[in-house]
Design an enzyme around this catalytic site. Structure first.
Site, PDB file in Angstrom:
ATOM      1  CB  THR B  38      -0.961  -0.009   1.209  1.00 24.50           C
ATOM      2  OG1 THR B  38      -1.808   1.145   1.145  1.00 24.50           O
ATOM      3  CG2 THR B  38      -0.208   0.024   2.536  1.00 24.50           C
ATOM      4  CB  CYS B  44       4.606  10.088  -5.818  1.00 20.76           C
ATOM      5  SG  CYS B  44       5.765  10.995  -4.796  1.00 20.76           S
ATOM      6  CG  HIS B  61       5.804   6.088  -3.554  1.00 24.05           C
ATOM      7  ND1 HIS B  61       5.023   6.128  -2.417  1.00 24.05           N
ATOM      8  CD2 HIS B  61       5.892   7.376  -3.970  1.00 24.05           C
ATOM      9  CE1 HIS B  61       4.669   7.384  -2.159  1.00 24.05           C
ATOM     10  NE2 HIS B  61       5.209   8.156  -3.094  1.00 24.05           N
TER      11      HIS B  61
END
Lengths: 129, 187
Positions: B38, B44, B61
């Site tokens: 998660t 981003c 990420h």
């Protein structure tokens, strides 16, 4: 003091994006004779047929990785003197040590800058014109 | 008289689900069906890669511009590196790049008036996936809302929750309208 335009460079990386970025960096420092290969096997075939001055190679690749390519290049007479710079990740200190044992000339940590790329090449060949 | 004894059914063994938060600049790969990855995204971008045959998946990420601040190509080199770390992690777990399926999230415009870093991130990620020949099976990019993304790496299932008010970037209304989009199963 070698001219950057006289250097023949082979860029080896399985990611097209990374190859394009390395090629662009080389062009910005004046290198014009650039070939590309997507893995170590293709790269080895290419340098045996048409020798280059410098191999800039990634480590993680399918078929033959960068270390395998380095060893193969160093053990075959006609290619054994080709300069070899390994592209590595930030945490690959063990890889750099092993590559040094097999005669790597330098290493460049990704993500790199054009100045960083130039600096590593100049450490091997001397200042580029 | 003895009471008849029924054979006891084996109790189902349910492993505790493991939730792993993937923060900016990091990635995580797994083949464990109990793992859920998660992250929360503003401008981003997160790439969720999955190999359906190997049952391996991973999430990164990244943010291009603020990581380097030295122009587009430096930013792209950073982005390509972030992708490469994820790809290499997948390959180490037995995935094959020719089977990669990708889902992209994020790239929102979080602050009106500033350069649209989110759009740059999204553009880079889309081009990377196309150039590398991966199959894009879903994406939710842009907008003005932050996203929470949840990704199950072994199955490739992903869902997102848009948790910020949707407001036009250029001309916000005098009275901000909160839009609760709730939890949305995407793919």
């Amino acid at each position: 003091m070698p001219a950057a335009s006289s250097l023949k460079v082979l860029v080896v990386d399985d990611q097209l994006t990374m190859r394009a970025l390395v090629r662009s960096g080389l062009q910005q420092i004046g290198v014009t004779q650039i070939q590309e290969a997507a893995d170590g096997e293709d790269a080895l075939r290419m340098v045996v047929e048409r020798p280059v001055n410098l191999i800039l190679s990634d480590y993680n690749m399918p078929k033959m990785d960068g270390l395998g390519l380095l060893r193969a290049v160093r053990t075959y007479g006609p290619t054994s003197k080709i300069a070899f710079i390994m592209l590595t990740g930030r945490a690959d200190t063990d890889l750099v040590k092993r590559a040094a044992q097999f005669g790597v000339n330098n290493y460049l940590v990704k993500p790199f800058t054009v100045q960083g790329l130039r600096g590593k090449i100049e450490q091997v060949f001397g200042a580029l014109t | 008289m003895m009471a008849s004894r029924l054979p006891m059914a084996a109790a189902p063994t349910l492993a505790t689900p493991q939730k792993i938060n993937v923060i900016q600049g990091e990635y995580h790969v797994s083949a464990d069906s109990n793992v859920m990855l998660t992250t929360v995204l503003g401008s981003c971008v997160s790439t969720c890669l999955h190999d359906p045959v190997a049952g391996v998946g991973g999430m990164n990420h990244f943010l291009l511009a603020e990581q380097t601040g030295r122009g587009t190509e430096d930013a792209m080199r950073y982005g390509a590196y972030a992708m490469e770390m994820l790809i290499n992690g997948m390959l180490k777990l037995g995935a094959r790049r020719e089977r990669f399926q990708a889902k992209l999230f994020g790239g929102a415009r979080m602050m009106a008036g500033l350069s649209d870093v989110g759009a740059d991130n999204a553009r880079f990620a889309l081009k990377f996936i196309e150039d590398e020949g991966f199959v894009l099976t879903g994406h939710s990019l842009g907008g003005t809302a932050a996203r929470r993304v949840e990704f199950w790496p072994s199955s490739g299932r992903a869902r997102q929750r848009l948790n910020v008010a949707e407001e036009p970037a250029a001309a916000p209304p005098k009275v901000p309208v909160k839009v609760d989009l709730g939890e949305v199963e995407l793919f």
